[in-house]
Design a protein around this motif. Structure first.
Motif, short mmCIF file in Angstrom:
data_model
loop_
_atom_site.label_atom_id
_atom_site.label_comp_id
_atom_site.label_asym_id
_atom_site.label_seq_id
_atom_site.Cartn_x
_atom_site.Cartn_y
_atom_site.Cartn_z
N THR A 1 43.27 41.54 51.63
CA THR A 1 42.40 40.14 50.99
C THR A 1 41.01 40.56 50.32
OG1 THR A 1 43.34 38.95 53.15
CG2 THR A 1 41.70 38.10 52.39
N GLN A 2 40.41 41.72 51.11
CA GLN A 2 38.94 42.23 50.58
C GLN A 2 39.21 42.98 49.06
OE1 GLN A 2 36.38 41.94 51.85
NE2 GLN A 2 35.00 42.95 50.00
N ALA A 3 40.16 43.76 49.01
CA ALA A 3 41.31 44.04 47.69
C ALA A 3 40.78 42.97 46.52
CB ALA A 3 42.09 45.09 47.69
N VAL A 4 41.82 41.94 47.31
CA VAL A 4 42.17 40.69 46.52
C VAL A 4 40.50 40.28 45.78
CG1 VAL A 4 42.95 38.02 45.98
CG2 VAL A 4 44.52 40.23 46.82
N GLU A 5 39.67 39.81 47.08
CA GLU A 5 38.73 39.35 46.13
C GLU A 5 38.15 40.18 45.47
OE1 GLU A 5 37.12 36.44 47.28
OE2 GLU A 5 39.15 36.10 47.95
N ASN A 6 37.59 41.44 45.71
CA ASN A 6 36.88 42.42 44.45
C ASN A 6 38.16 42.36 43.29
OD1 ASN A 6 36.16 43.22 47.02
ND2 ASN A 6 36.95 45.08 47.03
N LEU A 7 39.11 42.62 42.97
CA LEU A 7 39.81 41.93 42.11
C LEU A 7 39.03 40.57 41.43
CD1 LEU A 7 43.72 42.16 42.67
CD2 LEU A 7 41.84 44.52 41.12
N LYS A 8 38.74 39.38 42.25
CA LYS A 8 38.50 38.28 41.54
C LYS A 8 37.55 38.29 40.80
CE LYS A 8 41.05 34.90 44.48
NZ LYS A 8 41.53 34.16 45.72
N LYS A 9 36.28 39.22 41.94
CA LYS A 9 34.40 39.71 40.70
C LYS A 9 35.20 40.15 39.88
CE LYS A 9 32.55 39.71 45.81
NZ LYS A 9 32.15 40.20 46.22
N GLU A 10 35.78 41.10 39.61
CA GLU A 10 35.99 41.86 38.16
C GLU A 10 37.12 41.42 37.47
OE1 GLU A 10 38.50 46.34 37.00
OE2 GLU A 10 38.27 45.76 39.58
N TRP A 11 37.47 40.83 37.12
CA TRP A 11 37.65 39.28 36.67
C TRP A 11 36.94 38.70 35.65
CZ3 TRP A 11 43.04 38.30 34.44
CH2 TRP A 11 43.13 37.11 33.31
N SER A 12 36.29 38.14 36.46
CA SER A 12 35.02 37.28 36.64
C SER A 12 33.66 38.16 35.16
CB SER A 12 33.95 37.18 37.49
OG SER A 12 35.10 35.77 38.04
N GLN B 1 50.29 31.86 48.94
CA GLN B 1 50.09 31.29 47.50
C GLN B 1 49.01 30.51 46.52
OE1 GLN B 1 51.12 27.70 50.10
NE2 GLN B 1 53.34 27.40 49.43
N SER B 2 47.80 30.76 47.95
CA SER B 2 46.52 30.59 47.31
C SER B 2 46.25 31.72 45.56
CB SER B 2 45.05 31.04 47.21
OG SER B 2 44.36 31.10 47.34
N GLY B 3 47.47 33.24 46.38
CA GLY B 3 47.17 34.70 45.04
C GLY B 3 47.61 33.94 44.23
N GLN B 4 49.04 33.43 44.32
CA GLN B 4 50.42 32.96 43.39
C GLN B 4 49.65 31.70 42.30
OE1 GLN B 4 53.74 31.96 45.15
NE2 GLN B 4 53.84 34.34 45.90
N ALA B 5 48.74 31.10 42.76
CA ALA B 5 48.23 29.59 42.39
C ALA B 5 47.10 31.10 41.00
CB ALA B 5 47.28 28.81 43.05
#
Length: 281
Positions: free
Chosen positions: A5-16, A80-84
């Motif tokens: 979950t932490q890795a996914v959050e880091n990916l979101k920040k990097e994406w932004s 499901q949230s990650g897939q969205a």
């Protein structure tokens, strides 16, 4: 928080952050040629496009990493949230690519228009046109050298990014290989205990087989001795019967004598003879 979950959050920040950088590049590309310096801004267009392409490649890599992490999320809601999120990223990626294409078309149109204006100024006579031509030549040489250096740096950065991604893939492969080896070691330990138990059972069965062979051999010997005894007795009776039949046939013994011998048994071998009685008178 879970590591995935932490890795996914880091990916979101990097994406932004990468999206913001790409939007800045797209805006800069779209504004090329609007300042009236078509030649100078045209030389900076490849550099801006290189930065934009690097950002697009990084966004594509982030999508692949998110696709790998989505299936490893701990809960169904997070999956499901990650897939969205992944779906929205793909749509945004296509939109950014389209914006970059439109910005390049607009920049080319602006640069073409600015180049026409500059050509008209250069073709005109006078000292201003001469100074402008010399300045353009100097700036063109400096810009060309700067662009070549920038292009080399961009290629070096791209190679470094590829090497980092390759190293990350190699590390993930090593981690998977380590986990597989640990599982194989655990299975080997289980099979080893099973093999030891099987070896003990085989040793017990071998001892039992030897014992069964000994018992069967002794039983067969006892049975053979009993059969030999019965056969020898039967042969003796047949010989006795033949002798009696020969005696009766020869007339030396009658059938009544034979029956009497059979009923009373054979006479004693050394019968005690009674002493003679003498009359003293």
């Amino acid at each position: 928080m879970d590591e995935v979950t932490q890795a996914v959050e880091n990916l979101k920040k990097e994406w932004s952050q990468v999206v913001a950088q790409l939007e800045v590049c797209v805006a800069a590309i779209e504004s090329c040629g609007k300042m009236g310096k078509g030649t100078e801004e045209a030389s900076s267009l490849p550099r801006l496009n290189g930065s934009a392409q690097d950002s697009l490649q990084l966004l594509n890599a982030l999508q692949c990493r998110l696709d790998l992490l989505v299936e490893q999320l701990p809960t169904f809601e997070e999956v499901q949230s990650g897939q969205a999120t992944l779906g929205s990223w793909k749509e945004e990626f296509q939109k950014l690519r389209s914006n970059l294409r439109n910005a390049n078309l607009q920049a080319k149109a602006n640069i073409k228009k600015a180049a026409q204006v500059e050509a008209e100024l250069l073709l005109g006579g006078g000292e201003e046109s001469t100074i402008r031509r010399s300045n353009l030549q100097t700036k063109a040489g400096m810009t060309s050298a700067a662009e070549s250096i920038t292009e080399s740096l961009r290629r070096s950065r791209q190679l470094m990014v590829q090497e980092v991604e390759r190293s990350a893939n190699t590390l993930s492969t090593f981690d998977e290989s380590t986990s597989v080896l640990r599982k194989a070691e655990g299975e080997y330990q289980g099979h080893r205990s099973l093999l030891m138990r099987t070896r003990g059972l085989l040793s017990t069965m071998q001892r039992q087989d030897v014992l069964d062979r000994i018992i069967l051999t002794i039983g067969f010997l006892i049975f053979s001795l009993a059969v030999l005894y019965v056969v020898s007795r039967w042969i003796g009776l047949l010989a006795l019967q033949r002798k009696l039949a020969d005696a009766i046939r020869s007339g030396s013994m009658s059938a009544e004598d034979v029956v009497a011998k059979v009923q009373h048994g054979p006479a004693p071998a050394n019968p005690l003879t009674a002493p003679p009685i003498y009359d003293e008178l």
